[in-house]
Design a protein around this motif. Structure first.
Motif, mmCIF file in Angstrom:
data_model
loop_
_atom_site.group_PDB
_atom_site.id
_atom_site.type_symbol
_atom_site.label_atom_id
_atom_site.label_comp_id
_atom_site.label_asym_id
_atom_site.label_seq_id
_atom_site.Cartn_x
_atom_site.Cartn_y
_atom_site.Cartn_z
ATOM 1 N N HIS A 85 50.729 -40.937 -45.568
ATOM 2 C CA HIS A 85 49.416 -41.590 -45.514
ATOM 3 C C HIS A 85 49.573 -43.112 -45.516
ATOM 4 O O HIS A 85 48.926 -43.816 -44.733
ATOM 5 N N GLU B 102 51.303 -29.081 -38.135
ATOM 6 C CA GLU B 102 50.225 -29.376 -39.082
ATOM 7 C C GLU B 102 50.383 -30.766 -39.683
ATOM 8 O O GLU B 102 49.402 -31.510 -39.825
ATOM 9 N N ALA B 103 51.612 -31.127 -40.035
ATOM 10 C CA ALA B 103 51.855 -32.443 -40.623
ATOM 11 C C ALA B 103 51.572 -33.556 -39.613
ATOM 12 O O ALA B 103 51.003 -34.601 -39.951
ATOM 13 N N LYS B 104 51.953 -33.335 -38.356
ATOM 14 C CA LYS B 104 51.712 -34.332 -37.319
ATOM 15 C C LYS B 104 50.221 -34.491 -37.052
ATOM 16 O O LYS B 104 49.735 -35.613 -36.840
ATOM 17 N N LYS B 105 49.480 -33.391 -37.069
ATOM 18 C CA LYS B 105 48.040 -33.442 -36.827
ATOM 19 C C LYS B 105 47.362 -34.310 -37.892
ATOM 20 O O LYS B 105 46.506 -35.148 -37.592
ATOM 21 N N THR B 106 47.759 -34.120 -39.135
ATOM 22 C CA THR B 106 47.198 -34.921 -40.230
ATOM 23 C C THR B 106 47.575 -36.389 -40.076
ATOM 24 O O THR B 106 46.741 -37.282 -40.267
ATOM 25 N N PHE B 107 48.826 -36.642 -39.701
ATOM 26 C CA PHE B 107 49.302 -38.009 -39.543
ATOM 27 C C PHE B 107 48.529 -38.736 -38.446
ATOM 28 O O PHE B 107 48.104 -39.885 -38.613
ATOM 29 N N ALA C 62 45.587 -38.117 -37.333
ATOM 30 C CA ALA C 62 44.212 -38.336 -37.773
ATOM 31 C C ALA C 62 44.130 -39.562 -38.672
ATOM 32 O O ALA C 62 43.208 -40.382 -38.561
ATOM 33 N N GLU C 63 45.088 -39.708 -39.565
ATOM 34 C CA GLU C 63 45.104 -40.866 -40.458
ATOM 35 C C GLU C 63 45.484 -42.141 -39.709
ATOM 36 O O GLU C 63 45.025 -43.235 -40.064
ATOM 37 N N PRO D 131 52.981 -36.444 -48.817
ATOM 38 C CA PRO D 131 51.723 -36.798 -48.156
ATOM 39 C C PRO D 131 51.297 -38.238 -48.422
ATOM 40 O O PRO D 131 50.689 -38.886 -47.558
ATOM 41 N N ASP E 291 55.053 -25.935 -39.354
ATOM 42 C CA ASP E 291 54.792 -26.896 -40.430
ATOM 43 C C ASP E 291 54.720 -28.315 -39.869
ATOM 44 O O ASP E 291 53.896 -29.135 -40.294
ATOM 45 N N THR F 230 53.431 -31.131 -51.504
ATOM 46 C CA THR F 230 52.022 -31.385 -51.830
ATOM 47 C C THR F 230 51.860 -32.572 -52.769
ATOM 48 O O THR F 230 50.754 -32.849 -53.224
#
Length: 283
Positions: free
Chosen positions: A97, A132-137, A139-140, A93, A129, A89
């Motif tokens: 990002h 979720e991390a790939k989904k955020t990546f 999106a960014e 990230p 895990d 956390t």
């Protein structure tokens, strides 16, 4: 009574002067205990292993839960690589990002011009895990359709160790707020590898200039995805491994400026000579 008070004050003054001199002459300066990093962090550095082959036969698990060899991501395209852990956390990230933000601006397409491989250094991370991390990546990155060129991997300690040693990415387990050794100290860096799986470049920090990331991908591709502008920038810039950045090659720029000047002068005298010849002026 007054002399007694004076004597006490003098003793106090001598004490503080002695304490100050002791602090100045001591081998360990004041506050050094708080400033010195813990000894265990010495094993969490980065050693750039340029041209080092990656362990392509090593197996990982992708975000779908499928067992895959690292070689499956190294075929025809360069690879942007990061080692993090997905339940982090704090630093991880920010690294991801910065990586996504830079890749968004390079003008290349994941899965077409390059691939992204993000591997967890925590053997306790799971494919869930990774999802979720790939989904955020994605999106960014601003390219949700690019999932086929972006791979988030988990693996056993043996696989993780093989990859971290080959890349020179060292890390160490550290205690979290609850005292459990479930966090990791490590460098903030993104890496680049050639299509045949050799380490090419490292960019340190959490904010990666788009120009540096594009040039790193171009270099890793053996110039296969280079444009004329890229070739010009690569000529005018040098990659400095010690700083993990591209810097302007001043001597090359001066040489280029001198060449342009000579060409301009030669062109000027050529047309001047032709003009004199046409007007009948002896030369």
């Amino acid at each position: 009574m007054g002399s007694r008070r004076f004597g006490v004050l003098a003793m106090v003054g001598v004490f503080f002067i002695a304490a100050g001199l002791s602090a100045q002459t001591s081998n360990q300066p004041l506050g050094s205990t708080a400033q010195t990093p813990p000894k265990y962090l010495k094993d969490a550095g980065l050693v750039e292993r340029l041209n080092q082959p990656l362990p392509l036969t090593t197996s990982f698990v992708d975000e779908t839960g499928k067992q895959v060899a690292l070689a499956s991501f190294f075929q025809k395209r360069p690879v942007a690589l990061a080692l993090v852990y997905f339940r982090c956390t704090m630093l991880c990230p920010q690294v991801l990002h910065g990586m996504a933000d830079a890749l968004k601006g390079v003008g290349f397409k994941p899965g077409k011009d390059y691939d992204v491989v993000v591997a967890s250094i925590d053997p306790m991370d799971t494919p869930k895990d990774a999802v979720e991390a790939k989904k955020t990546f994605l999106a960014e990155l601003g390219q949700p359709e690019a999932g086929g060129g972006v791979h988030f991997l988990t693996g056993s300690q043996e696989s993780i160790t093989a990859l971290s040693q080959a890349t020179g990415f060292h890390y160490v387990a550290v205690p979290g707020p609850d005292g459990k050794m479930d966090q990791f100290a490590h460098s903030s860096v993104i890496m680049f590898a050639t299509p045949d799986g050799r380490m090419s470049e490292y960019l340190s920090g959490i904010d990666y200039p788009v120009r540096d990331v594009r040039l790193a991908l171009v270099n890793a591709s053996h110039l296969k995805i280079a444009s004329a502008k890229d070739l010009f920038l690569l000529y005018c810039c040098n990659y400095v491994p010690t700083s993990g950045k591209y810097t302007v090659a001043v001597l090359r720029l001066l040489a280029l400026a001198a060449l342009v000047t000579l060409i301009a002068m030669a062109t000027f005298f050529y047309f001047l000579g032709r003009k004199r010849g046409h007007t009948g002026i002896p030369v």
